[in-house]
Scaffold this active site. Structure first.
Site, PDB file in Angstrom:
ATOM      1  CG  ASP A  23       7.940   5.469 -14.412  1.00  0.00           C
ATOM      2  OD1 ASP A  23       7.641   4.536 -13.632  1.00  0.00           O
ATOM      3  OD2 ASP A  23       9.109   5.717 -14.736  1.00  0.00           O
ATOM      4  CG  HIS A  40       0.915  -0.174  -8.932  1.00  0.00           C
ATOM      5  ND1 HIS A  40       1.684   0.541  -9.812  1.00  0.00           N
ATOM      6  CD2 HIS A  40       1.707  -1.202  -8.498  1.00  0.00           C
ATOM      7  CE1 HIS A  40       2.883  -0.026  -9.932  1.00  0.00           C
ATOM      8  NE2 HIS A  40       2.916  -1.078  -9.134  1.00  0.00           N
ATOM      9  CG  LEU A 134     -10.876   9.667 -24.589  1.00  0.00           C
ATOM     10  CD1 LEU A 134      -9.900  10.623 -25.275  1.00  0.00           C
ATOM     11  CD2 LEU A 134     -10.652   9.716 -23.064  1.00  0.00           C
TER      12      LEU A 134
END
Ligand code: FPP
Length: 255
Positions: A23, A40, A134
């Site tokens: 955020d 963004h 991962l």
């Protein structure tokens, strides 16, 4: 091993699974008098750093909230910018992620996305499916309540078709129908940007996660910020409903 009902993580100092609400992109851009989309775009840089850092630290899974089912309510121009950013980012990053042995998966209802975005999502998953490093899970058009309802629908379908009975429904069984059921539940939840809420992220899966909130805006969040979260996590005592005394006694019995 699947870990949602797994109580064995009490002694772990490193989380196996980290979930992140990224955020603060919009505020980062506002502060610089830039359009929100620029925030963004800058956020993608932090995402890359954090993914690489998790891979380097041998974290098993990282789940990031890229777009919530509620984010469709944002201005049309921001939604379009985000959709374009997803396509360009996935296309640009997936080969590098593949080289790093990262297994990429998307959770959420992808059917509302453009065909182009759905194709890049599918291609990324197919290319990296056998990777053993991962597990990077990207939540896109995802909502925790959607996830729970989706699980209910699948179970109801099984009961209707006599594949299971109501008596067989328990937490372990239910868990196998929600997103990320093949992974341990997130040990550590991180939210950047100063807000202290879960915002309909993995509501079922976060039941026992340690919650870490930090004011840093996502585009400013870097490797040392993740290290600070990991240090904080290492100091937590995870009791899973037990008392501190019981945990101490179990530890003595083990040794
Ligand atoms: C929340 O910040 C952030 C988002 C809704 C988008 C996050 C997406 C990325 C970082 C891109 C990642 C890309 C891929 C393909 C994984 P906000 O806009 O709510 O910030 P604000 O609270 O300051 O307004």
């Amino acid at each position: 091993m699947k870990g949602i009902i797994d109580n064995t993580a009490t002694e772990q100092t490193m989380p196996r699974h980290i979930a992140v609400v990224m955020d603060g992109n919009g505020r980062w851009a506002n502060k610089r008098h830039l359009p929100r989309a620029a925030g963004h775009k800058a956020g993608v840089g932090s995402t890359r750093k954090i993914v690489e850092h998790c891979a380097k630290k041998n974290i098993e899974a990282l789940t990031i909230f890229a777009f919530s089912s509620e984010n469709w309510n944002r201005p049309k121009s921001e939604v379009s910018a985000l959709m374009a950013l997803f396509v360009s980012t996935i296309t640009a990053e997936v080969k590098k992620l593949h080289k790093k042995n990262v297994c990429v998966k998307f959770i959420g209802d992808r059917t509302r996305f453009s065909e182009k975005l759905q194709n890049s999502i599918n291609d990324a998953e197919i290319l990296t499916t056998d990777n053993s490093g991962l597990h990077l899970n990207i939540a896109a058009n995802y909502g925790g309540r959607w996830d729970v309802v989706n699980a209910c629908k699948q179970i109801a379908e099984q009961v209707k078709n006599n594949k299971t009975s109501i008596q067989d429904i328990d937490e372990t069984m239910f868990d196998s129908f929600v997103s990320l059921s093949e992974l341990p539940a997130p040990d550590l939840f991180i939210r950047t940007g100063g807000e202290q809420r879960i915002s309909n992220f993995l509501i079922w899966q976060l039941a026992y996660s340690e919650l870490y909130f930090v004011d840093t805006l996502w585009p400013d969040f870097a490797e040392d910020d993740l290290d600070a979260a990991l240090t904080w996590y290492a100091g937590r005592q995870r009791r899973f409903g037990k008392t501190g005394q019981q945990l101490m006694e179990e530890k003595v019995a083990e040794n």
